[in-house]
Design an enzyme around this catalytic site. Structure first.
Site, PDB file in Angstrom:
ATOM      1  N   ASP A  37       0.841  -1.206   0.000  1.00 27.21           N
ATOM      2  CA  ASP A  37       0.000   0.000   0.000  1.00 27.21           C
ATOM      3  C   ASP A  37       0.871   1.249   0.000  1.00 27.21           C
ATOM      4  OD1 ASP A  37      -3.253   0.265   0.828  1.00 27.21           O
ATOM      5  OD2 ASP A  37      -2.052   2.101   1.033  1.00 27.21           O
ATOM      6  N   ASP A  53       4.152   1.943  -4.364  1.00 28.19           N
ATOM      7  CA  ASP A  53       3.216   2.670  -5.215  1.00 28.19           C
ATOM      8  C   ASP A  53       3.041   1.848  -6.492  1.00 28.19           C
ATOM      9  OD1 ASP A  53       1.961   4.358  -7.011  1.00 28.19           O
ATOM     10  OD2 ASP A  53       3.142   6.121  -6.458  1.00 28.19           O
ATOM     11  N   ASN A  80      -6.021  -5.096  -5.865  1.00 27.99           N
ATOM     12  CA  ASN A  80      -7.165  -4.337  -5.375  1.00 27.99           C
ATOM     13  C   ASN A  80      -6.954  -2.825  -5.336  1.00 27.99           C
ATOM     14  OD1 ASN A  80      -9.676  -4.050  -3.460  1.00 27.99           O
ATOM     15  ND2 ASN A  80      -7.957  -3.148  -2.330  1.00 27.99           N
ATOM     16  N   TYR A 150     -13.404   6.571 -14.564  1.00 24.57           N
ATOM     17  CA  TYR A 150     -13.349   5.423 -13.639  1.00 24.57           C
ATOM     18  C   TYR A 150     -13.922   4.167 -14.307  1.00 24.57           C
ATOM     19  CZ  TYR A 150     -14.229   2.528  -9.533  1.00 24.57           C
ATOM     20  OH  TYR A 150     -14.248   1.491  -8.637  1.00 24.57           O
ATOM     21  N   LYS A 154     -12.236   0.409 -15.200  1.00 27.79           N
ATOM     22  CA  LYS A 154     -12.752  -0.862 -14.676  1.00 27.79           C
ATOM     23  C   LYS A 154     -13.204  -1.780 -15.816  1.00 27.79           C
ATOM     24  CE  LYS A 154     -11.840  -0.237 -10.370  1.00 27.79           C
ATOM     25  NZ  LYS A 154     -10.900  -1.111  -9.633  1.00 27.79           N
ATOM     26  N   ALA A 183     -19.700   0.170  -2.126  1.00 34.47           N
ATOM     27  CA  ALA A 183     -19.324  -0.500  -0.877  1.00 34.47           C
ATOM     28  C   ALA A 183     -18.972   0.538   0.180  1.00 34.47           C
ATOM     29  CB  ALA A 183     -18.141  -1.431  -1.129  1.00 34.47           C
TER      30      ALA A 183
END
Ligand SMILES: NC(=O)c1ccc[n+]([C@@H]2O[C@H](COP(=O)([O-])OP(=O)(O)OC[C@H]3O[C@@H](n4cnc5c(N)ncnc54)[C@H](O)[C@@H]3O)[C@@H](O)[C@H]2O)c1
Length: 257
Positions: A37, A53, A80, A150, A154, A183
């Site tokens: 992360d 990164d 993720n 976005y 995806k 979410a």
């Protein structure tokens, strides 16, 4: 349930939200888990936090190598890490398009590239255990307003998942993705905080999902764990919806039943 006993997993973007819930769940089910992360400062034992990164190839390769050395190899990659973008095609400049693609798509490519040699070793030594799960989104399969950039990233993740599943199936490496609806994570918290009327915005997001509520990070983690588990060794090249019915259902207004 201990279906991940003896397995080693790397979760990108694992310090927050869906990634953190996934890392915690895999660890609870027996895996040794490293988290990659930008900011792993809140990641604690038994998870191994690694700062990297996903837009920087050297940083990704170093973190993947460190994870494999610390865990003794890698069996599972959860791709993720991701960021959002709002607006129509008129609203984001070229630099933002490049940056969001760099994180959301190339980030997965870089991490998969660095992990594949380890996953191949696993596939040869322990058939049925090597797996990659990508976090995609309902934005890949449904047209959502104000999400042009976005959604394009995806959509690319969805296609990439299928192509990777085809490329690596004969090596014994499965590749699948989850497509969450909205979410309840820190990301959505930030979006709500920025809205003029956060309560109204939250109500609108909840109403968009047939279940009438947001998906929880734990529910997405459960789906990722299913796809990552050796128990799903016959499943590859699929997108598992975790969206409260948003993609597939068409309800009439509540009064009509
Ligand atoms: N929350 C939702 O409604 C939702 C819905 C569908 C899909 N998703 C997807 O789920 C994933 C996780 O989202 P979340 O809601 O848990 O978000 P989050 O913001 O809570 O967590 C994302 C994590 O990714 C990390 N990250 C961001 N950029 C990075 C980079 N360049 N390198 C390394 N790490 C980086 C962040 O530091 C953070 O810890 C994303 O891919 C997102 O697109 C989220």
């Amino acid at each position: 349930m201990n279906d991940f006993a003896g397995l080693r997993a790397l979760v990108t973007g694992g310090a927050s939200g869906i990634g953190r819930a996934t890392a915690d769940l895999l660890a609870a089910r027996g895996a040794r888990v490293a988290v990659l992360d930008l900011d792993p400062s809140a990641v604690d034992k038994p998870l191994l936090g690694l700062r990297a990164d996903v837009t920087d190839d050297t940083s990704v390769r170093t973190a993947v190598q460190d994870a494999a050395e610390a865990l003794g190899g890698l069996d599972i990659l959860v791709n993720n890490a991701g960021i959002g973008a709002q607006g129509t095609v008129e609203d984001n400049d070229d630099a933002e398009w490049r940056h969001v693609f760099d994180v959301n798509v190339l980030g997965m490519v870089r991490t998969a590239r660095a992990c594949l040699p380890y996953l191949r070793r696993t596939a040869a030594a322990r058939p049925g255990t090597a797996a990659i799960v990508n976090t995609c989104s309902i934005a890949a399969t449904a047209g959502l307003p104000q999400r042009a950039l976005y959604s394009a990233t995806k959509g690319a993740v969805y296609s990439l998942t299928l192509a990777m599943a085809a490329d690596h199936v004969r090596e014994g490496i499965r590749v699948n993705c989850v497509t969450p609806g909205t979410a309840d994570t820190p990301w959505i918290g930030r979006l709500l905080d920025a809205a003029g009327d956060p309560a109204a915005e939250r109500a609108a997001l909840e109403a968009r999902q047939p279940t009438g509520r947001l998906v929880s990070a734990a529910e997405v983690a459960g789906a990722i764990a299913y796809l990552a588990s050796p128990l799903s060794a016959a499943t590859t090249g699929t997108a598992l919806a975790v969206d409260g019915g948003m993609q597939g259902l068409r309800l009439r207004p509540a009064a009509d039943r």
